[in-house]
Design a protein around this motif. Structure first.
Motif, short mmCIF file in Angstrom:
data_model
loop_
_atom_site.label_atom_id
_atom_site.label_comp_id
_atom_site.label_asym_id
_atom_site.label_seq_id
_atom_site.Cartn_x
_atom_site.Cartn_y
_atom_site.Cartn_z
N ASN A 62 32.10 36.82 -5.25
CA ASN A 62 31.65 35.66 -6.04
C ASN A 62 31.27 34.49 -5.13
OD1 ASN A 62 31.94 37.01 -8.43
ND2 ASN A 62 33.97 36.17 -8.89
N GLY A 63 30.68 34.81 -4.00
CA GLY A 63 30.21 33.77 -3.09
C GLY A 63 31.24 33.29 -2.09
N HIS A 64 32.46 33.75 -2.21
CA HIS A 64 33.52 33.31 -1.29
C HIS A 64 33.65 34.28 -0.13
CE1 HIS A 64 35.05 30.21 -4.02
NE2 HIS A 64 34.78 31.07 -4.98
N VAL A 77 40.22 32.44 -7.12
CA VAL A 77 39.12 33.41 -6.99
C VAL A 77 39.43 34.65 -7.84
CG1 VAL A 77 37.77 34.81 -5.37
CG2 VAL A 77 38.56 32.55 -4.69
N THR B 11 27.15 32.84 -12.75
CA THR B 11 26.97 32.36 -11.38
C THR B 11 28.24 32.64 -10.59
OG1 THR B 11 27.69 30.22 -12.17
CG2 THR B 11 25.33 30.57 -11.92
N PRO B 12 28.09 32.98 -9.33
CA PRO B 12 29.26 33.33 -8.54
C PRO B 12 30.04 32.10 -8.09
CG PRO B 12 27.28 33.49 -7.21
CD PRO B 12 26.84 33.12 -8.58
N LYS B 13 30.67 31.43 -9.04
CA LYS B 13 31.46 30.24 -8.73
C LYS B 13 32.80 30.35 -9.43
CE LYS B 13 27.77 26.88 -8.14
NZ LYS B 13 27.06 25.78 -8.78
N VAL B 14 33.79 29.76 -8.80
CA VAL B 14 35.09 29.68 -9.46
C VAL B 14 34.96 28.66 -10.57
CG1 VAL B 14 37.50 29.06 -9.19
CG2 VAL B 14 36.31 30.22 -7.34
#
Lengths: 236, 326
Positions: A62-64, A77, B11-14
Motif C-alpha cells: 500500500n505504498g509503504h 498499515v 488509493t494505497p494510503k493508510v
C-alpha cells in the motif's frame, strides 16, 4: 498495492526462503500465489502481512516501504490489509459478532457503526443469523466465512488469503472463491496463496508460481494449462 | 453490500482519522477496556479473589503497624511533664531574686510555662507528703532551695532540644543546677524511632512483593491470552491497545486490594480497641485509639492503585512486545 523488487529473504541459520523475487499486484487486481510446500509462499505472505522484513530488496505494501516502516506504524498499515488464514485465527471464547467486530473496535468506532458494518459483513458471508454463536459451534466452512467477514468488515483495499480453502470441501471452496471474486468486483485487491490448482484452473486470474524461493511463472490462468507466458528476464 | 463498501479506499494510503474521531475513539476504547478488564476479573473469580486477598493482606500489615506507631507517637507527645525542667536556685537566693529569675525565664521564647515553688512552699509540701512534721520542726532553718518548674514549648520537648535548653538555663545567675530526667524518654524515643523504621522497611518490602505479585499475575494473564494478542496484532491493534486492558487489570487489583486492606485495618482496630481502652484505664489515661482518617484511606488506596499499575506496567512492557505474529 503489492510490489516486490529483487526481494531475497534468508532466515537466521542460513535457510534461503526467497531469491530475487519481483512482482507487482496492482489496485483492483486478483492474483493467486502457488507452489509446492517450502517454495516460499508463506514467506511472501509474512512479508506482505508485515511479520517479516526482507533481507535484500524492497517490498512495498500500500505504498509503504517495509524497510523504512517503523515498528510503531505496522498496526496502522495492517489495518489496510484484510487477512484470512487457513487456521481461521478466531477467538473461540467470543461470539461471531465480537470476532468480526474486532478490527472496528480496535479503530475505536462507535457501537452503532460497528453493529451496522458487522451485520453487513455477516450478511455478505451468509452468517447473519449466527452472530451470537461461538465460533466453536460452527463448521470449518462457517468459521472460514467468519474469518472472511472479519477481514473485510473495515473495507480494506487489500485482501490477503493464506490457503483459505485448505480445510474445506470442493463445493464450499468454490463458494468462497466466488465470494472473493465478488469482493474483487467491488474494487478490492485480492492476493490468495493456495495449493488448490483445480480451483485456480476454474478461475481466470493471474497466477504467480514459486519454486525453491524463485518466481518461475507469472501467468494469466487461461494460459497456465495451455501456453505458458514467458516472464521478462528480470522477473525470473 | 453497498453499506460495507461505502467509502472504499482504493488509493494505497493508510486511512487517517480526524483528531475528533481519534479522541472519541480513544475515549470509547478506554471505557470499553476498563469495563472489559473488570469483567475479566469477574469471569475468573477464584483466581481474582486470591490475588486480591494476597494484596489486601500485604497492604494490611504495614497499614496496621503504621497506625499503631502513629498512636504511640500521639501518646508520648501528650506526656508534656516528661520535658519539665526543675531549676534549683542557689541557697542564699532571696525571694525577690527568685522572682527576678522567674521573670527572666518566662521571657525566653522556648518556654511555655514556668512556676516558682518557694522554699517555704516546698517545705510545707514535703511535710504534708512525708508526714515528718514533728521531725522537721527540730530543724533550725529550711534546708530546701527555691525551685523553678519550667515547661518548655512542644518543639523543645525532644531530648536533645531539652538538654540544650537546660544548659542555657543553668547559666542563669541564681541557678545552682537544673534537673531533667530524660533517659527514659530517650529510650522511648529510640524505641519508637526503631519501630517506625521497621514499619517503613516492612512496608517497603511488602510494596515490592505487591508489585511482584501483580507483575507475575499479569504475566500469566498475558501468556494465557497469547493467541488472542497475536490475532489482535494481525488485525491492526497497537501495543497500547493491547497493553491498556492489562494495566487496568493491575489497577483493579490494586484498588480492590486496597479496599480489602482498609476493611481489615478497620476490623483489626475494632478488635483491639477494647483491650487498649482497658489498658489506658489502668493508667487513668483518657486515650482513644485513632484509626484511619480520610487522608490515610486515600493514601492507602492511592498507593495500592499505584503499586497495581507499576506491577502490571513492568510486566506488560516486557511481555507484550515479545508476542508477535510469526
Amino acid at each position: 498495492m503489492i510490489k516486490f523488487a529483487n526481494v531475497s529473504k534468508t532466515y537466521s541459520g542460513g535457510q534461503i526462503a526467497l531469491q530475487k523475487v519481483n512482482f507487482e499486484v496492482k489496485a483492483g487486481e486478483m492474483a493467486f500465489l502457488t507452489g509446492h510446500s517450502g517454495a516460499g509462499k508463506s514467506t511472501i505472505l509474512k512479508l506482505i502481512s508485515l511479520m517479516e522484513r526482507p533481507s535484500v530488496g524492497e517490498v512495498f505494501i500500500n505504498g509503504h516501504d517495509l524497510n523504512q516502516l517503523r515498528r510503531k506504524d505496522i498496526p496502522y498499515v495492517r489495518r489496510d490489509i484484510g487477512m484470512i488464514f487457513q487456521s481461521h485465527q478466531l477467538l473461540m471464547d467470543r461470539t461471531v459478532f465480537d470476532n468480526v467486530a474486532l478490527p472496528l473496535v480496535i479503530e475505536g468506532y462507535s457501537r452503532k457503526h460497528i453493529v451496522r458494518r458487522v451485520s453487513a459483513a455477516l450478511e455478505l458471508v451468509g452468517l447473519r443469523n449466527k452472530q451470537e454463536l461461538s465460533p466453536k459451534t460452527l463448521s470449518g466452512g462457517e468459521q472460514q466465512r467468519v474469518g472472511i467477514a472479519r477481514a473485510i468488515v473495515n473495507n480494506p483495499p487489500l485482501l490477503l488469503a493464506d490457503e483459505p480453502t485448505g480445510n474445506l470441501d470442493p463445493k464450499l471452496s468454490l463458494e468462497i472463491f466466488h465470494l472473493f471474486e465478488q469482493l474483487n468486483n467491488r474494487g478490492m485487491s485480492i492476493f490468495i496463496a493456495t495449493h488448490d490448482l483445480g480451483l485456480i484452473a476454474r478461475m481466470k486470474h493471474r497466477t504467480l508460481t514459486l519454486n525453491q524461493g524463485r518466481m518461475i511463472e507469472d501467468a494469466l490462468q487461461e494460459d497456465m494449462f495451455g501456453v505458458t507466458t514467458k516472464l521478462p528476464g528480470d522477473m525470473r | 453490500m453497498s453499506l460495507l463498501f461505502h467509502g472504499r479506499e482504493t488509493t494505497p494510503k493508510v486511512r487517517k482519522q480526524s483528531l475528533w474521531q481519534r479522541i472519541r475513539g480513544g475515549f470509547t476504547n478506554h471505557i470499553r477496556q476498563i469495563l472489559a478488564s473488570l469483567g475479566e476479573l469477574w469471569r475468573t473469580p477464584l483466581a481474582s479473589i486470591m490475588t486480591i486477598a494476597v494484596l489486601g493482606l500485604s497492604i494490611t500489615l504495614p497499614s496496621t503497624l503504621y497506625i499503631l506507631v502513629k498512636n504511640s507517637s500521639q501518646v508520648t507527645a501528650g506526656w508534656g511533664q516528661a520535658g519539665e525542667i526543675s531549676l534549683y536556685l542557689k541557697e542564699q537566693t532571696t525571694l525577690e531574686q527568685a522572682n527576678g529569675t522567674l521573670l527572666s525565664v518566662r521571657l525566653m521564647t522556648e518556654i511555655a510555662d514556668v512556676e516558682l515553688i518557694t522554699a517555704e512552699q516546698a517545705l510545707l509540701d514535703f511535710e504534708a507528703q512525708s508526714g515528718l512534721t514533728n521531725t522537721l520542726s527540730y530543724l533550725d532553718e529550711n534546708p530546701l532551695p527555691h525551685v523553678l518548674v519550667v515547661t518548655p514549648k512542644r518543639e523543645h520537648l525532644a531530648p536533645t532540644a531539652a538538654e540544650h535548653l537546660l544548659e542555657r538555663l543553668e547559666r542563669l545567675t541564681h541557678v545552682d543546677f537544673g534537673k531533667l530526667d530524660i533517659e527514659w524518654l530517650k529510650r522511648l524515643t529510640a524505641i519508637l524511632s526503631i519501630a517506625s523504621d521497621i514499619v517503613w522497611i516492612i512496608a517497603l518490602l511488602l510494596c515490592i512483593s505487591v508489585v511482584l505479585i501483580i507483575g507475575n499475575t499479569i504475566r500469566l494473564n498475558i501468556l494465557n491470552q497469547r493467541e488472542e494478542i497475536i490475532v489482535m496484532k494481525l488485525v491492526g491493534a497497537t501495543d497500547n491497545f493491547i497493553r491498556f486492558p492489562f494495566l487496568y487489570t493491575g489497577i483493579w487489583y490494586g484498588l480492590l486490594g486496597g479496599l480489602m486492606a482498609w476493611f481489615l485495618v478497620v476490623f483489626i482496630l475494632w478488635w483491639i480497641q477494647s483491650g487498649i481502652e482497658a489498658l489506658a484505664e489502668l493508667y487513668q489515661a483518657d486515650f482513644v485509639l485513632s484509626g484511619l482518617d480520610l487522608t490515610a484511606l486515600t493514601v492507602i488506596l492511592g498507593l495500592a492503585v499505584m503499586l497495581g499499575l507499576l506491577g502490571s506496567y513492568i510486566s506488560v512492557q516486557k511481555h507484550i512486545k515479545e508476542i508477535e505474529p510469526k
